[in-house]
Write an enzyme that holds these catalytic residues in place. Sequence first.
Site, short mmCIF file in Angstrom:
data_model
loop_
_atom_site.label_atom_id
_atom_site.label_comp_id
_atom_site.label_asym_id
_atom_site.label_seq_id
_atom_site.Cartn_x
_atom_site.Cartn_y
_atom_site.Cartn_z
N ASP A 158 67.25 39.99 12.17
CA ASP A 158 67.80 40.36 13.33
C ASP A 158 66.74 41.23 14.43
O ASP A 158 66.82 40.64 15.64
CB ASP A 158 68.97 41.19 13.02
CG ASP A 158 69.92 40.62 12.02
OD1 ASP A 158 69.74 39.52 11.56
OD2 ASP A 158 71.04 41.15 11.47
N TYR A 193 77.58 43.52 1.00
CA TYR A 193 76.15 43.23 1.46
C TYR A 193 75.07 44.01 0.46
O TYR A 193 74.19 43.36 -0.23
CB TYR A 193 75.93 43.59 2.96
CG TYR A 193 74.35 43.06 3.62
CD1 TYR A 193 74.18 41.91 4.08
CD2 TYR A 193 73.63 43.95 3.27
CE1 TYR A 193 73.23 41.65 4.57
CE2 TYR A 193 72.09 43.78 3.90
CZ TYR A 193 71.99 42.46 4.32
OH TYR A 193 70.81 42.26 4.87
N GLU A 222 69.76 31.87 5.10
CA GLU A 222 70.74 33.09 4.89
C GLU A 222 70.74 33.86 3.80
O GLU A 222 70.76 33.36 2.55
CB GLU A 222 72.16 32.43 5.13
CG GLU A 222 72.89 33.56 6.11
CD GLU A 222 72.82 33.64 7.58
OE1 GLU A 222 72.01 34.64 7.76
OE2 GLU A 222 73.06 32.65 8.24
N HIS A 223 70.49 35.29 4.07
CA HIS A 223 70.36 36.32 3.01
C HIS A 223 68.92 35.92 2.11
O HIS A 223 69.05 36.24 0.76
CB HIS A 223 71.53 36.21 1.88
CG HIS A 223 72.87 36.60 2.62
ND1 HIS A 223 73.10 38.10 2.46
CD2 HIS A 223 73.95 36.27 3.11
CE1 HIS A 223 74.35 38.09 3.01
NE2 HIS A 223 74.70 37.17 3.58
#
Length: 406
Positions: free
Chosen positions: A200, A250, A57-58
Amino acid sequence: MASTTGNHTIVTMAKSCPIQNVADLLSEARRVYRERFDGDDANIAVCAPGRVNLIGEHTDYNQGFVLPMALPMVTVMVGSKTSGQNCCVVTLTEAADEPRVVDFDLPTELTPLLRGQPNWANYVKGVVQHYRVQPIPGFRAVIASSVPLGGGLSSSASLEVAVYTFLQQLCPDDGDQVAKAVACQQAEHTHAAVPCGIMDQFVSVLGKEGHALLIDCRSLEAIAVPLADPGLVILITNSNVRHSLTGSEYPTRRKQCEEAAVILGKSSLRDATLQDLEAAKDRLDSVTYRRARHVIEEIERTSQAVEALKKGDYKEFGKLMVESHNSLRENYEVSCPELEELVSAALEVDGVFGSRMTGGGFGGCTVTLLQAHATERAMEHIQEKYHGSPTFYITTPSEGARALRL
Ligand code: GLA
């Protein structure tokens, strides 16, 4: 969940939410298309899935590794070419902002498509603008989706990729799948103003049934990792909250990572080791240090998780999920009380291997890996412990974007 009102005890069973199947979405979209456009039938139909990220994640905008899978929830787009320069698009997504019908002219070199209202149409316009073959013909279309909007399951990427796949049927490009994902990511950057990574859109394009996708976000190569053990369940729990921080935090995280990389003398955090980070500790403020630490360790965890998965070592995989979650809370600071509650509750259940927040954070969903026979019990327990009202989805790794037969 049990609650007492007067002398009655009401017991509600925790149930997973049925996922609307593609055929139903398709027939609804076709019906509305006929209704809206003088009884004509749509002659193109496509769909593109949302995603859940298992670990990593990230890390995508730091050129690291990610391990998402495509979901059975999809955005469907049906429509037809027209002879003019105009596009008319209708959305059936309930949560989309008004109006639900938009009309716009195709872009030209002098008049690009710009962001505007309603917001949902920006994803459509962005992809039309960035489509890799120009000019494209005018079209009319109807969009329907089973990806919950704003739930952190990439409803935006699924919309972008559905639009791109639709345009491929109207006006074929060279079929380069990676370039397709990149064009959709560009659309999100310019038209939704979110400086997202590639995860994504990539998995929405290239997802593979029965597999998670290990994506190297530097080389943009991917390896499909089998994930179809019938004894295993991937449970998504939607917190049904979205904190407004999401928008501003973000880009801030992304900037902090870029600053850390510069201080470490690396082109991205992908190239940095923990030793590099420790050696530079004096030159980093404590926030930047923690951000970088998360990313460097998370990239390593993702590689380890893939090895664990290949060996069927779900215990180890689950342990890495929990470490990922803890680091997202402590070092990256993108969790929130609702996600904490959901993860803690899941981890109390026998048969749960691991649980973590998934996606950008500040709300949205958690993903839990567990033994299939523990699923009911886990849902009951989470529902009982959570102060909000969760939605559960039992999911399986699904296929990426595709044209649908009419
Ligand atoms: C959002 C972005 C992705 C990725 C995740 C965090 O979903 O769109 O590119 O950065 O957050 O892993």
